[in-house]
Scaffold this active site. Structure first.
Site, PDB file in Angstrom:
ATOM      1  N   LYS A  13     -54.591 -15.940 -32.109  1.00  0.00           N
ATOM      2  CA  LYS A  13     -55.215 -14.648 -32.447  1.00  0.00           C
ATOM      3  C   LYS A  13     -55.919 -14.721 -33.805  1.00  0.00           C
ATOM      4  O   LYS A  13     -57.080 -14.350 -33.930  1.00  0.00           O
ATOM      5  CB  LYS A  13     -54.151 -13.528 -32.478  1.00  0.00           C
ATOM      6  N   ARG A  88     -48.563  -3.651 -30.653  1.00  0.00           N
ATOM      7  CA  ARG A  88     -47.514  -4.558 -30.175  1.00  0.00           C
ATOM      8  C   ARG A  88     -46.446  -3.835 -29.381  1.00  0.00           C
ATOM      9  O   ARG A  88     -45.501  -4.471 -28.912  1.00  0.00           O
ATOM     10  CB  ARG A  88     -46.846  -5.196 -31.371  1.00  0.00           C
ATOM     11  N   ARG A 127     -48.484 -25.186 -38.576  1.00  0.00           N
ATOM     12  CA  ARG A 127     -49.521 -24.330 -39.186  1.00  0.00           C
ATOM     13  C   ARG A 127     -49.391 -24.255 -40.703  1.00  0.00           C
ATOM     14  O   ARG A 127     -48.312 -24.172 -41.244  1.00  0.00           O
ATOM     15  CB  ARG A 127     -49.399 -22.922 -38.616  1.00  0.00           C
ATOM     16  N   ARG A 161     -45.757 -20.118 -43.709  1.00  0.00           N
ATOM     17  CA  ARG A 161     -45.027 -18.852 -43.573  1.00  0.00           C
ATOM     18  C   ARG A 161     -43.526 -19.079 -43.431  1.00  0.00           C
ATOM     19  O   ARG A 161     -43.101 -20.028 -42.760  1.00  0.00           O
ATOM     20  CB  ARG A 161     -45.563 -18.100 -42.345  1.00  0.00           C
ATOM     21  N   ARG A 172     -39.463 -14.340 -32.151  1.00  0.00           N
ATOM     22  CA  ARG A 172     -40.776 -13.678 -32.086  1.00  0.00           C
ATOM     23  C   ARG A 172     -41.316 -13.698 -30.655  1.00  0.00           C
ATOM     24  O   ARG A 172     -41.922 -12.727 -30.190  1.00  0.00           O
ATOM     25  CB  ARG A 172     -41.751 -14.363 -33.053  1.00  0.00           C
TER      26      ARG A 172
END
Ligand code: AP5
Ligand code: MG
Length: 215
Positions: A13, A88, A127, A161, A172
């Protein structure tokens, strides 16, 4: 244009929203980025959200609806928004429609990035982002062109993160399955959902998104 990007953690996203911002001038509204900024600033909202985010659960609808509502006041010539990570829950989807409807606006398109969850852990644990401008990278799929130097701003400072570890990613994903995926029928009923294969390369995913967007 008001575009919603839907997909589980690591679906791409943010990657696609950044591209659309660069190529079309659309404004990215990422509730995750807004919440992380609040946590970093140590604001009361950030202090409330931090533990929930670190655990991989969803913060309250009121908080994120408020964050988005503050940013929807736009001039007539505004290029439009990409909503990244919002809505969400069904309650958020309904709140968004109410906030847009009050301004004579509506969601034009919902793009669902369809992905294989098992592959996403690898994407997320690899990431990292530029600490200065936020450009996204990956240990294998997207390294900076010059080692340790951001392609966009030249910074040498990168960050990862706190919630990008396998255990939190699994939570998640479970949150996505339980609370976010069920909003797809809400948008399906409006006939505005396009499904795109999010497992292809970033460029192929980008082209598939462009193919379903107006203009
Ligand atoms: P948020 O920041 O929204 O995180 P998320 O939904 O878990 O999604 P990610 O940002 O992890 O994934 P992405 O789809 O953006 O993937 P990316 O493009 O970076 O939310 C974080 C937390 O905030 C939530 O857990 C919750 O607590 C809270 N929150 C936020 N919004 C909320 C809301 N509305 N309501 C309640 N709580 C909320 O890509 C991942 C990696 O893969 C990158 O390294 C990238 O380079 C790479 N990659 C991308 N595409 C490809 C590709 N096609 N091939 C190979 N690699 C790729
Ligand atoms: Mg993201």
């Amino acid at each position: 244009m008001i575009l919603v990007l839907l997909g589980p953690p690591g679906a791409g996203k943010g990657t696609q929203a950044q591209r659309l911002t660069a190529e079309r001038g659309l404004v990215q509204l990422s509730t995750g980025d807004m919440l992380r900024a609040a946590v970093k600033a140590g604001s009361p909202l950030g202090q409330r959200a931090k533990a929930v985010m670190d655990a991989g659960e969803l913060v309250s609808d009121d908080i994120v609806n408020g964050l988005i509502g503050e940013r929807l006041d736009v001039p007539a010539d505004h290029p439009g928004f990409i909503l990244d990570g919002y809505p969400r829950t069904r309650a958020q989807a309904e709140a968004l429609d109410a906030m847009l409807g009050a301004k004579g606006l509506h969601v034009d398109k919902v793009v669902e990035l369809v992905v294989d969850e098992d592959a996403l852990v690898d994407r997320i644990t690899g990431r990292f982002t530029c600490a200065n401008c936020g450009e996204g990278y990956h240990n294998r799929y997207k390294l900076p062109k010059v080692a340790d130097t951001c392609d966009v701003c030249g910074s040498h400072d990168f960050k990862r993160r706190i919630d990008d570890n396998e255990a939190t990613v699994r939570t998640r994903m479970a949150e996505y399955r339980a609370k976010t995926a069920p909003i797809l029928p809400y948008y399906d009923a409006k006939h505005i959902v396009a499904r795109v294969d999010g497992m292809a390369s970033m460029a192929v995913v980008g082209a598939a998104i462009d193919a379903v967007l107006p203009g």
